[in-house]
Scaffold this active site. Structure first.
Site, short mmCIF file in Angstrom:
data_model
loop_
_atom_site.label_atom_id
_atom_site.label_comp_id
_atom_site.label_asym_id
_atom_site.label_seq_id
_atom_site.Cartn_x
_atom_site.Cartn_y
_atom_site.Cartn_z
N CYS A 78 1.00 -0.96 0.13
CA CYS A 78 0.27 0.00 -0.63
C CYS A 78 1.00 1.28 0.37
CB CYS A 78 -1.21 -0.21 1.45
SG CYS A 78 -1.94 1.85 1.11
N CYS A 84 -1.34 5.50 6.97
CA CYS A 84 -2.49 5.44 7.48
C CYS A 84 -2.32 4.79 9.35
CB CYS A 84 -3.23 4.55 6.27
SG CYS A 84 -3.74 3.63 6.69
N CYS A 87 -4.08 -0.54 8.88
CA CYS A 87 -3.08 -1.30 8.20
C CYS A 87 -1.80 -1.18 9.92
CB CYS A 87 -2.87 -2.44 7.01
SG CYS A 87 -3.61 -2.34 6.11
N CYS A 166 -7.84 1.34 -0.39
CA CYS A 166 -7.59 0.59 0.40
C CYS A 166 -7.97 -0.83 -0.11
CB CYS A 166 -8.77 0.74 0.94
SG CYS A 166 -8.13 -0.05 2.72
N GLN A 290 -20.25 -9.10 10.25
CA GLN A 290 -19.01 -9.52 9.74
C GLN A 290 -18.44 -8.61 8.62
OE1 GLN A 290 -17.36 -10.53 12.13
NE2 GLN A 290 -18.33 -11.92 13.46
N TYR A 319 -25.64 -11.91 21.79
CA TYR A 319 -24.86 -10.91 20.71
C TYR A 319 -25.25 -10.97 19.36
CZ TYR A 319 -22.51 -10.10 25.14
OH TYR A 319 -22.47 -9.88 26.93
N GLU A 340 -29.89 -9.00 20.84
CA GLU A 340 -29.15 -8.57 20.66
C GLU A 340 -29.61 -7.15 20.67
OE1 GLU A 340 -26.17 -7.51 18.43
OE2 GLU A 340 -27.01 -5.76 18.34
N ASP A 388 -20.89 -14.08 21.25
CA ASP A 388 -19.51 -13.41 20.92
C ASP A 388 -19.80 -11.91 20.51
OD1 ASP A 388 -18.69 -12.56 18.44
OD2 ASP A 388 -20.22 -12.77 16.53
N CYS A 415 -13.35 -11.17 19.46
CA CYS A 415 -12.75 -10.28 19.28
C CYS A 415 -11.61 -9.88 19.83
CB CYS A 415 -13.32 -9.54 17.70
SG CYS A 415 -14.46 -8.26 18.99
C1 SAM Z 1 -19.15 -8.86 17.50
S1 SAM Z 1 -20.48 -9.19 17.10
C2 SAM Z 1 -21.45 -10.07 16.69
C3 SAM Z 1 -23.05 -9.93 16.25
C4 SAM Z 1 -22.97 -11.39 15.65
N1 SAM Z 1 -23.03 -12.62 16.25
C5 SAM Z 1 -22.13 -11.88 14.46
O1 SAM Z 1 -21.35 -12.65 14.19
O2 SAM Z 1 -22.59 -10.80 13.04
C6 SAM Z 1 -20.77 -8.11 18.78
C7 SAM Z 1 -22.87 -8.13 18.44
O3 SAM Z 1 -22.88 -7.38 19.98
C8 SAM Z 1 -24.18 -6.18 19.99
N2 SAM Z 1 -24.08 -5.77 21.64
C9 SAM Z 1 -23.59 -4.90 22.26
N3 SAM Z 1 -23.87 -5.02 23.87
C10 SAM Z 1 -24.68 -5.40 23.69
C11 SAM Z 1 -25.32 -6.08 24.77
N4 SAM Z 1 -25.13 -5.49 26.34
N5 SAM Z 1 -26.29 -7.35 24.74
C12 SAM Z 1 -26.54 -7.50 23.82
N6 SAM Z 1 -25.98 -7.90 22.46
C13 SAM Z 1 -25.56 -6.71 22.92
C14 SAM Z 1 -23.74 -5.62 18.82
O4 SAM Z 1 -24.78 -4.75 18.56
C15 SAM Z 1 -23.31 -6.51 17.95
O5 SAM Z 1 -24.37 -6.71 16.77
#
Ligand code: SAM
Length: 463
Positions: A78, A84, A87, A166, A290, A319, A340, A388, A415
Site C-alpha cells: 500500500c 495510515c 493496517c 484501500c 462480519q 449478541y 441483541e 459473540d 474479537c
Molecule cells: C461482535 S458482534 C457479533 C454479531 C453476530 N454474532 C455476528 O457474527 O454477526 C457483537 C454484537 O453484540 C451487540 N451488543 C453489544 N452489546 C450488547 C449487549 N449488552 N447485549 C446484547 N447485544 C449487544 C452488538 O450490537 C453487535 O451486534
C-alpha cells in the site's frame, strides 16, 4: 533508596536487537532490561533506533535503519501504509502474522486467564489476504475547494490526501467511494469541517455483498437537507446498477462516532443481501455484519463444530447481530433463541429467518445481561450457549446468568483475546473448562484476531 534512571535519553540514537512484538505490532528491544517499543521493527532484527519518548519503566523509539533484516520482512504494497493507521502488519509476511496472532492469544490466556495446557490451534488464514473487507467508512474533507476522501493520518484527523485505494477492501467499495465523491463534488455538496463544525458530508460508507455483488451507499451528513439530492441519487443509481440501496444517516453531533441515530432510505431497499454458507442475509446500514465473509464461513463452521448439535438441542445465541450464527445453528438444533441490543439488527434477524424459511429461531431485542436472567426465570434451559460479544467482552452479570443456566457446552466467539481470557477465567470458576481454542484471521494485515473457544461444564458440577 536510589532512583533508577532509564538507560536512554530522548533523541539518542541506539542500536537494538528485537526479541519480541507487542499485540499492537511494535517490535520490542531491550537495553539493559529496559524495553523500547518500536513500530515496524520485527523480532530477530537488528536496527538503529531514535529514542522519542522515555518513561520510567519503558520507552518508545522510531526505526531509523534496519541493520539486519528479518526474513519475514516484506515491502508493504500500500502506498500510504506508513501514514495510515488502518493496517499495522503489511511489513510482515503473512505466515508471521498468523503465528504472531496465535502467540497473542496464547499469551493473553496464560497471563490474564491462567489457562495453559490446552490446544490453541494454528491460526486459520486466508489464501489471498487482500481485498477482503466488505465495508468501508471513509472521511470526507476538502482541499482547494474540492472534495477529498481518505483515511485519517495516524493519530490525527487529517485526511491522507494521496490515498487512492484501500487494498484490504473490496474493489467495488473503492470504485464507489471515488464515484460518490466525484458526483457530490460536481454538484457542489460541501464537506463537513470538524473544527468549524460546518459543512455537510462527513463520511461515505459503502457496504457490498461479496456473494450477491449488491452494494449499499450510506451518506453520513451533519444536517438532513442535502442540496441537489435528486440529481445526486439519480446519477449514482443510473451509473452503477450494482447499487441497490442509498441511505442517508444524519449525525449532527460533534463526535468521533461515525453513525448518527437517524437513518432514512433515499432510494431502493433499506438493506442489501449477502450469502454465507448457503444462508441469505439482509443487512441494513446500522447492523453489525462480519467484514470478512470468506473467513466468517470458516469461523461459523468452527462454532458449529464446537456446538456439536444433533438436532435435539435448545440453543441461545447471545449478541446475535442480524442472526448470522443463529441461522447457521438453527439447521442443526431444535430451537435457537437470539438476543441483541440493536433493534434494527433484530428486525433484520427476523427478516433473515423468514428469507431462509427457518422457523425454529426466535429473536429478542435487549441487553444480553438483562434478557438472560429473565429467560432463566421463565424456565428456559439451553443445552448450548453461543456468545459473540463486542470487544469489551461479556458483562459479569451475563456470565453469571450463563453459569446459573448450566448449559452443557458454551461456544465463545471473541474479537479480543484480553477480554476473552478475563471471561474464560470467570467461567472456569463457574465450572466451565476451556477445551480448545481456534484463532481465525478475520482481519489480515492488522493486529486484530478472532477466536472460537469450546467450553464444557465440568463433570463434578453437573451433579
Ligand atoms: C461482535 S458482534 C457479533 C454479531 C453476530 N454474532 C455476528 O457474527 O454477526 C457483537 C454484537 O453484540 C451487540 N451488543 C453489544 N452489546 C450488547 C449487549 N449488552 N447485549 C446484547 N447485544 C449487544 C452488538 O450490537 C453487535 O451486534
Amino acid at each position: 533508596m536510589t532512583k533508577k534512571t532509564p538507560p536512554v535519553k530522548k533523541n539518542e540514537l541506539v542500536e537494538l536487537i528485537f526479541e519480541d512484538i507487542t499485540h499492537e505490532g511494535a517490535g520490542v528491544g531491550k537495553i539493559g532490561g529496559y524495553p523500547l517499543f518500536v513500530p515496524y521493527a520485527l523480532p530477530g532484527e537488528k536496527a538503529k533506533v531514535k529514542v522519542i519518548n522515555v518513561k520510567k519503566n519503558f520507552g518508545f523509539g522510531k526505526l531509523v535503519e534496519t541493520v539486519e533484516e528479518s526474513p519475514a520482512r516484506v515491502d508493504p504494497p500500500c502506498n500510504v501504509y506508513y501514514k495510515c493507521g488502518g493496517c499495522q502488519l503489511q511489513h510482515m509476511s503473512y505466515e508471521m502474522q498468523l503465528e504472531m496472532k496465535r502467540n497473542q492469544v496464547q499469551n493473553a490466556l496464560k497471563k490474564i486467564g491462567h489457562i495453559v495446557d490446552i490446544p490453541i490451534h494454528p491460526t486459520i488464514g486466508m489464501e489471498d489476504p487482500w481485498r477482503y473487507r466488505n465495508k468501508v467508512q471513509i472521511p470526507v474533507g476538502s482541499q482547494n475547494g474540492e472534495l477529498i476522501t481518505g483515511f485519517y493520518r495516524k493519530r490525527s484527523h487529517d485526511i491522507i490526501d494521496d490515498m487512492e485505494r484501500c487494498i484490504i477492501t473490496d474493489e467495488v467499495n473503492d470504485r464507489m467511494i471515488d464515484a460518490v465523491r466525484e458526483i457530490a463534488n460536481r454538484l457542489g455538496i460541501s464537506a463537513y469541517d470538524e473544527e468549524k463544525n460546518r459543512g455537510l458530508l462527513r463520511h461515505i460508507m459503502v457496504r457490498s455483498g461479496q456473494e450477491t455483488k449488491q452494494t449499499m451507499i450510506v451518506l453520513i451528513t451533519k444536517k438532513e437537507k442535502i442540496p441537489a439530492l435528486e440529481k445526486l441519487v439519480d446519477e449514482i443509481v443510473k451509473t452503477y446498477p450494482e447499487v441497490k440501496s442509498v441511505v442517508q444517516n444524519i449525525n449532527p453531533e460533534r463526535t468521533n462516532v461515525i453513525l448518527g441515530k437517524k437513518s432514512k432510505v433515499l432510494w431502493g431497499d433499506p438493506y442489501i443481501y449477502d450469502e454465507i454458507g448457503g444462508i441469505r442475509f439482509a443487512i441494513s446500514a446500522k447492523s453489525f455484519y462480519q467484514v470478512n465473509p470468506v473467513q466468517t464461513k470458516k469461523l461459523y463452521d468452527k462454532a458449529l463444530e464446537y456446538a456439536a448439535l444433533t438436532g435435539k438441542e435448545t440453543v441461545i445465541d447471545a449478541y446475535c447481530g442480524i442472526g448470522t450464527i443463529s441461522l447457521f445453528l438453527a439447521k442443526n438444533a431444535k430451537k435457537v433463541y437470539g438476543v441483541e441490543v440493536v433493534p434494527e439488527a433484530i428486525s433484520d434477524a427476523k427478516e433473515n429467518a423468514k428469507l431462509n424459511q427457518i422457523e425454529n429461531a426466535e429473536f429478542f431485542v435487549g441487553q444480553a445481561e438483562k434478557v438472560m436472567p429473565w429467560w432463566k426465570a421463565q424456565g428456559l434451559r439451553p443445552d448450548v450457549i453461543v456468545v459473540d460479544p463486542p470487544r469489551k467482552g461479556c458483562d459479569e452479570s451475563f456470565l453469571q446468568a450463563m453459569i446459573d443456566m448450566k448449559p452443557k457446552r458454551i461456544v465463545y466467539v471473541s474479537c479480543n483475546p484480553s477480554t476473552l481470557a478475563r471471561d474464560l477465567k470467570i467461567l472456569d470458576e463457574g465450572g466451565y473448562e476451556t477445551k480448545e481454542v481456534q484463532p481465525v484471521d478475520m482481519f489480515p494485515q492488522t493486529t486484530h484476531i478472532e477466536c472460537v473457544v469450546w467450553l464444557e461444564l465440568d463433570f463434578v458440577d453437573q451433579k
